[in-house]
Motif scaffolding. Structure first.
Motif, PDB file in Angstrom:
ATOM      1  N   TYR A  34      23.111 113.862  10.874  1.00  0.00           N
ATOM      2  CA  TYR A  34      22.312 114.191   9.699  1.00  0.00           C
ATOM      3  C   TYR A  34      22.754 113.389   8.483  1.00  0.00           C
ATOM      4  O   TYR A  34      23.916 113.012   8.350  1.00  0.00           O
ATOM      5  N   HIS A  36      20.957 114.392   5.388  1.00  0.00           N
ATOM      6  CA  HIS A  36      20.577 115.303   4.315  1.00  0.00           C
ATOM      7  C   HIS A  36      21.581 116.451   4.231  1.00  0.00           C
ATOM      8  O   HIS A  36      22.013 116.967   5.259  1.00  0.00           O
ATOM      9  N   TYR A  96      11.158 121.492   2.679  1.00  0.00           N
ATOM     10  CA  TYR A  96      12.076 120.496   2.124  1.00  0.00           C
ATOM     11  C   TYR A  96      12.618 119.551   3.189  1.00  0.00           C
ATOM     12  O   TYR A  96      13.001 118.414   2.875  1.00  0.00           O
ATOM     13  N   TYR A  97      12.684 120.016   4.425  1.00  0.00           N
ATOM     14  CA  TYR A  97      13.325 119.205   5.467  1.00  0.00           C
ATOM     15  C   TYR A  97      12.470 119.133   6.732  1.00  0.00           C
ATOM     16  O   TYR A  97      12.135 120.156   7.316  1.00  0.00           O
ATOM     17  N   PHE A 101      19.592 118.605   8.692  1.00  0.00           N
ATOM     18  CA  PHE A 101      20.313 118.694   7.424  1.00  0.00           C
ATOM     19  C   PHE A 101      21.523 119.612   7.581  1.00  0.00           C
ATOM     20  O   PHE A 101      21.497 120.579   8.349  1.00  0.00           O
ATOM     21  N   GLN A 125      17.784 122.339  13.521  1.00  0.00           N
ATOM     22  CA  GLN A 125      17.752 121.360  12.434  1.00  0.00           C
ATOM     23  C   GLN A 125      19.072 121.293  11.679  1.00  0.00           C
ATOM     24  O   GLN A 125      19.252 120.406  10.844  1.00  0.00           O
TER      25      GLN A 125
END
Length: 260
Positions: A34, A36, A96-97, A101, A125
């Motif tokens: 990731y 983010h 947002y994603y 993240f 995620q």
């Protein structure tokens, strides 16, 4: 603390020790899965200050407190658009994603368990979480089967994450000091993409078992209307705290199939 008043109803205790803040940020593994990174509850920015130096991450800072948001936007004008007023527990993170993240933060004690339940919702995620929470809750999450502190979050999180209790943090490094000791946990996503069972049923079985933790599972799971075949399973002679994640998977499959 200058600029932001700690609000009791938000469970705010602002970390003031720079060395501990740096240690928390350095606990991020540099996970390659990731780029983010979301900080929950940045408050006065003691972690944010070190995160901004981590060029490998695209940062987002989320706080429910407007006073904190205003303060941080003033402190870090280059990140003004990345410092947002949102309630982590209420938002759709997919807004947002779209990609993976990580999460970091000094989590408010009064919602720390809820934060981890939301992490579970987005587990595919979220490869990594580094969070400071109440020591008692951290010990519970990291506990292994057979422990009196082993519980619902222990099983559900350990089904999908490697849980590491990193270090304890004393009350005197916060403003205002909490009445309890804190601790930092690191969760790293394991290789289990999906459990070998009906996951919704698994969650129900785990919760029902621990909601009646003093009873054997034969009695604790009566609401599932277990067949005589399932009632004969040796696993049901145990209490929920004695079962591993794999034991719960096995038990879930027996209940789903209606046979031993």
């Amino acid at each position: 603390m200058k600029g932001v008043r700690a609000k009791k109803h938000l469970g705010q205790h602002f970390l003031k020790d720079q060395n501990i803040a740096q240690k928390i940020v350095e606990s991020l593994s540099g996970h390659k899965k990731y780029q983010h990174l979301l900080e929950i509850g940045p408050g006065t920015g003691v972690l944010s200050n070190f995160l901004i130096d981590r060029a490998e991450y695209e940062l987002l800072f989320m706080d429910v407190d407007q006073e904190s948001v205003d303060y941080l936007q003033n402190q870090y004008p280059d990140y003004k658009e990345k410092i947002i007023k949102e309630d982590f527990l209420r938002i759709d993170l997919g807004h947002y994603y779209k990609e993976a993240f990580g999460i970091i933060g000094n989590f408010p004690y009064n919602i720390s368990s809820q934060i981890f339940f939301k992490v579970l919702e987005y587990r595919n995620q979220i490869p990594e979480v580094v969070g400071m929470i109440q020591k008692e809750v951290a010990e519970r999450i990291a506990a292994k089967e057979g422990s009196k502190t082993y519980g619902i979050l222990s099983v559900l999180l350990q089904a999908f994450y490697e849980v590491e209790y990193l270090f304890s943090v004393p009350p005197n490094v916060f403003n205002p000091p909490p009445k309890v000791t804190s601790a930092v946990l690191r969760l790293k996503r394991n290789e289990t993409q999906t459990l070998d069972c009906d996951e919704k049923l698994f969650f129900r079985v785990v919760k029902q078992g621990f909601n009646n933790r003093r009873k054997t599972l034969r009695n604790a799971l009566k609401t599932f209307n277990l067949s005589d075949e399932i009632k004969s399973l040796d696993l049901l002679d145990k209490r929920a705290e004695q079962l591993t994640v794999n034991d719960f998977v096995e038990l879930t499959n027996h209940i789903a199939n209606g046979e031993s």
